[in-house]
Scaffold this active site. Structure first.
Site, short mmCIF file in Angstrom:
data_model
loop_
_atom_site.label_atom_id
_atom_site.label_comp_id
_atom_site.label_asym_id
_atom_site.label_seq_id
_atom_site.Cartn_x
_atom_site.Cartn_y
_atom_site.Cartn_z
N THR A 107 0.83 -1.23 0.00
CA THR A 107 0.00 0.00 0.00
C THR A 107 0.85 1.26 0.00
OG1 THR A 107 0.00 0.13 2.41
CG2 THR A 107 -1.77 -1.16 1.39
N ASP A 199 16.89 1.52 -1.37
CA ASP A 199 16.28 1.56 -0.03
C ASP A 199 17.33 2.05 0.96
OD1 ASP A 199 15.53 0.70 2.65
OD2 ASP A 199 13.84 -0.26 1.65
N ASP A 202 18.01 -0.17 4.08
CA ASP A 202 18.71 -1.42 3.74
C ASP A 202 20.18 -1.15 3.40
OD1 ASP A 202 16.40 -2.78 4.16
OD2 ASP A 202 15.98 -3.20 2.05
C1 PRP Z 1 12.00 4.79 3.93
C2 PRP Z 1 12.67 6.13 4.15
C3 PRP Z 1 11.51 7.01 4.52
C4 PRP Z 1 10.37 6.43 3.72
C5 PRP Z 1 10.08 7.33 2.56
O1 PRP Z 1 11.78 4.18 5.15
O2 PRP Z 1 13.69 6.10 5.08
O3 PRP Z 1 11.23 7.02 5.90
O4 PRP Z 1 10.80 5.15 3.27
O5 PRP Z 1 9.02 6.87 1.83
P1 PRP Z 1 7.64 7.65 1.71
O6 PRP Z 1 7.96 9.08 1.45
O7 PRP Z 1 7.00 6.99 0.53
O8 PRP Z 1 6.85 7.45 2.95
P2 PRP Z 1 11.09 2.74 5.31
O9 PRP Z 1 9.63 2.89 5.55
O10 PRP Z 1 11.50 1.86 4.18
O11 PRP Z 1 11.70 2.24 6.69
P3 PRP Z 1 13.20 1.92 7.08
O12 PRP Z 1 13.92 3.24 7.18
O13 PRP Z 1 13.05 1.26 8.41
O14 PRP Z 1 13.79 1.02 6.03
N1 URA Z 2 12.36 4.65 0.71
C1 URA Z 2 13.65 4.48 0.35
O1 URA Z 2 14.49 4.13 1.19
N2 URA Z 2 13.98 4.69 -0.93
C2 URA Z 2 13.09 5.08 -1.85
O2 URA Z 2 13.47 5.27 -3.02
C3 URA Z 2 11.75 5.25 -1.45
C4 URA Z 2 11.42 5.04 -0.17
#
Ligand code: PRP
Ligand code: URA
Length: 207
Positions: A107, A199, A202
């Protein structure tokens, strides 16, 4: 773009390009993200308000300044952690809040799992830190939580922003300034920023 500052400093752009490079492994990624965060924070805090004070030097009284408001840094977990330590080195008196959000893969909605803010956050300059502004869901959710808690002076620091995410933040919070190192082309069908850097969490933590 109104209220968006792209930090075009050569050292920021140099580091950003190395962060984008898929050959950059987590150890190097962590180092570069820290370095770029300290370079970006100078720009992002440039218009912090000051109040006039005077101090006594060994020779005389000198007029000077003090930050008008205390500072709270709020990294969005997890990836925001990669920018925290180096910013704290530059603003060691800052407090630290946290927002835990995880984007749900299908989603793309940001799922909340943790928050911790100082009590009187309304009196603080809040620097919300998240390397990626993709759909904008996480940044808006984090700002919602801060505003619910009474925060009034919020700025958002990203490394890479998508136009779609900027538009969503600006629609919801037109007065929150955004500081970023790059505004990329677009989001792909899985909500990743293109070209982006993949990511961020990651790559930072090697997951
Ligand atoms: C990633 C990133 C942001 C988010 C951005 O985090 O660090 O917080 O995605 O995406 P958005 O603008 O579409 O919301 P993620 O939710 O993957 O979590 P993580 O940092 O724990 O990997
Ligand atoms: N979160 C990430 O870490 N990378 C992207 O490109 C989008 C969301």
């Amino acid at each position: 773009m109104k209220n968006v500052t792209v930090i075009a400093h050569p050292l920021v752009q140099h580091n950003l390009t190395r962060l984008r490079d898929k050959r950059t492994h987590p150890q190097e990624f962590r180092r570069l993200l820290g370095e770029i965060a300290s370079l970006m924070i100078y720009e992002a805090t440039r218009n912090f308000r000051l109040k006039k004070i005077s101090v006594q030097t060994p020779l005389a009284s000198a007029n000077g300044f003090k930050l008008e408001r205390e500072v709270v840094l709020v990294p969005v977990l997890r990836a925001g952690l990669g920018m925290l330590d180096s910013i704290l080195e530059l603003i060691p008196h800052a407090r630290v809040g946290f927002v835990g959000l995880k984007r749900e893969e299908t989603t793309l909605r940001a799922q909340f799992y943790y928050k911790s803010f100082p009590k009187n956050v309304g009196d603080f300059e809040v620097v919300l830190i998240d390397p990626m502004l993709a759909t904008g869901g996480s940044s808006v959710a984090a700002i919602d939580l801060l505003v619910e808690q009474g925060a009034k002076h919020i700025r958002l620091v990203n490394l890479v922003a998508a136009p779609e995410g900027i538009a969503v933040v600006q629609k919801n919070y037109p007065r929150v300034p955004i500081f970023t190192a790059a505004v990329d082309k677009k989001l792909n069908e899985r909500g990743y920023i293109v070209p982006g850097l993949g990511d961020a969490g990651d790559r930072l933590f090697g997951t």
